[in-house]
Design a protein around this motif. Structure first.
Motif, short mmCIF file in Angstrom:
data_model
loop_
_atom_site.label_atom_id
_atom_site.label_comp_id
_atom_site.label_asym_id
_atom_site.label_seq_id
_atom_site.Cartn_x
_atom_site.Cartn_y
_atom_site.Cartn_z
N MET A 1 47.19 -30.80 15.86
CA MET A 1 45.96 -30.21 16.36
C MET A 1 46.29 -29.46 17.64
O MET A 1 46.99 -29.98 18.51
CB MET A 1 44.94 -31.32 16.62
CG MET A 1 43.67 -30.83 17.24
SD MET A 1 42.47 -32.11 17.68
CE MET A 1 42.76 -33.40 16.53
N GLY A 2 45.77 -28.25 17.75
CA GLY A 2 46.04 -27.43 18.92
C GLY A 2 45.19 -27.82 20.12
O GLY A 2 44.15 -28.48 19.99
N ALA A 3 45.64 -27.37 21.28
CA ALA A 3 44.94 -27.70 22.53
C ALA A 3 43.53 -27.12 22.57
O ALA A 3 42.61 -27.74 23.10
CB ALA A 3 45.75 -27.21 23.71
N THR A 4 43.34 -25.92 22.01
CA THR A 4 42.01 -25.30 22.03
C THR A 4 41.02 -26.09 21.20
O THR A 4 39.90 -26.36 21.65
CB THR A 4 42.09 -23.85 21.51
OG1 THR A 4 43.02 -23.13 22.32
CG2 THR A 4 40.74 -23.17 21.55
N LEU A 5 41.41 -26.49 20.01
CA LEU A 5 40.53 -27.30 19.15
C LEU A 5 40.25 -28.64 19.80
O LEU A 5 39.11 -29.10 19.85
CB LEU A 5 41.14 -27.48 17.76
CG LEU A 5 40.33 -28.31 16.78
CD1 LEU A 5 38.92 -27.74 16.60
CD2 LEU A 5 41.05 -28.39 15.44
N ARG A 6 41.27 -29.28 20.35
CA ARG A 6 41.08 -30.57 21.03
C ARG A 6 40.09 -30.41 22.20
O ARG A 6 39.21 -31.23 22.40
CB ARG A 6 42.41 -31.12 21.52
CG ARG A 6 42.27 -32.47 22.21
CD ARG A 6 43.60 -33.09 22.59
NE ARG A 6 44.29 -33.53 21.39
CZ ARG A 6 45.44 -33.03 20.94
NH1 ARG A 6 46.05 -32.07 21.62
NH2 ARG A 6 46.01 -33.48 19.86
N SER A 7 40.23 -29.33 22.93
CA SER A 7 39.32 -29.07 24.05
C SER A 7 37.88 -28.90 23.56
O SER A 7 36.95 -29.41 24.19
CB SER A 7 39.78 -27.82 24.81
OG SER A 7 38.85 -27.50 25.81
N LEU A 8 37.67 -28.20 22.46
CA LEU A 8 36.31 -28.04 21.91
C LEU A 8 35.73 -29.39 21.49
O LEU A 8 34.56 -29.67 21.75
CB LEU A 8 36.32 -27.08 20.71
CG LEU A 8 36.49 -25.60 21.03
CD1 LEU A 8 36.64 -24.79 19.75
CD2 LEU A 8 35.32 -25.09 21.86
N LEU A 9 36.54 -30.23 20.85
CA LEU A 9 36.07 -31.56 20.45
C LEU A 9 35.68 -32.37 21.69
O LEU A 9 34.64 -33.03 21.71
CB LEU A 9 37.15 -32.30 19.66
CG LEU A 9 37.55 -31.68 18.32
CD1 LEU A 9 38.74 -32.42 17.72
CD2 LEU A 9 36.39 -31.64 17.34
N GLN A 10 36.49 -32.30 22.73
CA GLN A 10 36.19 -33.03 23.96
C GLN A 10 34.93 -32.48 24.63
O GLN A 10 34.12 -33.26 25.15
CB GLN A 10 37.38 -32.94 24.92
CG GLN A 10 38.59 -33.71 24.43
CD GLN A 10 39.83 -33.50 25.29
OE1 GLN A 10 39.82 -32.72 26.23
NE2 GLN A 10 40.91 -34.19 24.95
#
Length: 140
Positions: A1-10
């Motif tokens: 999982m990429g950092a951008t997607l992880r950031s959106l989930l957070q």
């Protein structure tokens, strides 16, 4: 999982009220002040299907799993079952669109900056990005 997607989930978790909004630019403990959101809906069967081991463990410990927190953000409904466990704060989160579970993930305090580590998605990542941006009220 990429950092951008992880950031959106957070960011969705912050918007749900599960985790507090950071009060500075420094990376600290993002789980400090995590909330056990009130249960207001039945836990969807599909969420139970994605996380059977976690829910079974919670039941063995006598923690309720029949109900979870639900909230609508944008065009999506989110379900969240937050709980404390031996490894700290955890939350099972699911995104539903048009009555269908689209994605689910587990956030885990033990993994801090790299949590969530696993994402179950029934759509491609660009569609998921669009849904998360919609939930956050941001243009796609």
């Amino acid at each position: 999982m990429g950092a951008t997607l992880r950031s959106l989930l957070q960011q969705v978790e912050i918007r749900l009220g599960l985790l507090p909004r950071p009060d500075s630019f420094e990376r600290g403990d993002r789980f400090q002040g995590a909330a056990l959101l009130p249960a207001n809906r039945a836990t969807p069967a599909e969420l139970r299907g994605v996380f059977p081991e976690e829910l079974a463990e919670l039941q063995r410990l006598g923690k309720p799993v029949e109900r979870c927190h639900a909230a609508t953000l944008g065009s999506c409904r989110f379900y969240c079952l937050p709980y404390f466990f031996f490894d700290g704060f955890n939350a099972l989160v699911a995104l539903e669109r048009d009555g269908r579970l689209v994605a689910a993930w587990k956030d885990n305090e033990a993994f801090q900056a790299i949590s969530p580590q696993t994402l179950y998605a029934r759509v491609d990542f660009s569609t998921l990005d669009d849904l998360l941006l919609d939930a956050l009220g941001r243009p796609r």
